[in-house]
Write a protein that holds these residues in place. Structure first.
Motif, PDB file in Angstrom:
ATOM      1  N   GLN A  65     -35.923   3.462 -68.673  1.00 16.38           N
ATOM      2  CA  GLN A  65     -36.258   2.347 -69.550  1.00 16.38           C
ATOM      3  C   GLN A  65     -36.392   1.052 -68.746  1.00 16.38           C
ATOM      4  O   GLN A  65     -36.011   0.981 -67.581  1.00 16.38           O
ATOM      5  N   VAL A  66     -36.912   0.022 -69.388  1.00 15.49           N
ATOM      6  CA  VAL A  66     -37.151  -1.255 -68.740  1.00 15.49           C
ATOM      7  C   VAL A  66     -35.832  -1.894 -68.311  1.00 15.49           C
ATOM      8  O   VAL A  66     -35.753  -2.547 -67.273  1.00 15.49           O
ATOM      9  N   ASP A  67     -34.765  -1.706 -69.091  1.00 16.32           N
ATOM     10  CA  ASP A  67     -33.481  -2.332 -68.786  1.00 16.32           C
ATOM     11  C   ASP A  67     -32.576  -1.446 -67.936  1.00 16.32           C
ATOM     12  O   ASP A  67     -31.373  -1.647 -67.879  1.00 16.32           O
ATOM     13  N   GLU A  68     -33.134  -0.475 -67.225  1.00 13.11           N
ATOM     14  CA  GLU A  68     -32.367   0.426 -66.372  1.00 13.11           C
ATOM     15  C   GLU A  68     -32.858   0.315 -64.928  1.00 13.11           C
ATOM     16  O   GLU A  68     -33.973  -0.139 -64.670  1.00 13.11           O
ATOM     17  N   HIS A  79     -27.624   1.281 -66.476  1.00 10.04           N
ATOM     18  CA  HIS A  79     -28.056   0.119 -67.233  1.00 10.04           C
ATOM     19  C   HIS A  79     -27.967  -1.100 -66.326  1.00 10.04           C
ATOM     20  O   HIS A  79     -27.152  -1.144 -65.397  1.00 10.04           O
ATOM     21  N   ARG A  80     -28.773  -2.096 -66.594  1.00  4.31           N
ATOM     22  CA  ARG A  80     -28.841  -3.262 -65.706  1.00  4.31           C
ATOM     23  C   ARG A  80     -27.528  -4.026 -65.619  1.00  4.31           C
ATOM     24  O   ARG A  80     -27.269  -4.711 -64.641  1.00  4.31           O
ATOM     25  N   ASP A  89     -30.465  -2.919 -55.975  1.00  2.00           N
ATOM     26  CA  ASP A  89     -30.317  -1.709 -56.789  1.00  2.00           C
ATOM     27  C   ASP A  89     -29.141  -0.872 -56.331  1.00  2.00           C
ATOM     28  O   ASP A  89     -29.298   0.245 -55.838  1.00  2.00           O
TER      29      ASP A  89
END
Length: 95
Positions: A65-68, A79-80, A89
């Protein structure tokens, strides 16, 4: 009981084969086929207490997902808010 000195230098008998013997061994056909008895033995071997399941396991793969982010050390998708530092990262567990 005789003791053995394992640290003592070994005197290995070196076998010197003639060139003809080495070429004959190299030219001899090699069998790449597995012996049937070995294959049957491998199929029949079962660990004690182990179950043999014939069920097909299926897992639904969900894209990242975008927030991962993917941790660059443990390669887990996190998760971010589990990021150790902004822009890097690496998760808290690996930092």
């Amino acid at each position: 009981m005789a003791t053995t000195d394992y640290d003592a230098p070994r005197t290995a008998a070196v076998e010197e084969d003639s060139l003809e013997e080495l070429q004959a061994r190299r030219a001899a056909p090699r069998s790449g086929a597995v012996d049937v008895d070995e294959a049957e033995l491998a199929e029949a071997f079962e660990l004690p207490g182990a179950e043999q399941l014939d069920d097909e396991l299926s897992v639904t793969v969900i894209p990242m997902q975008v927030d991962e982010f993917r941790c660059s050390r443990c390669y887990l998708v996190r998760h971010r808010n589990q990021r150790a530092a902004a822009g890097i990262d690496v998760c808290h567990d690996c930092a």
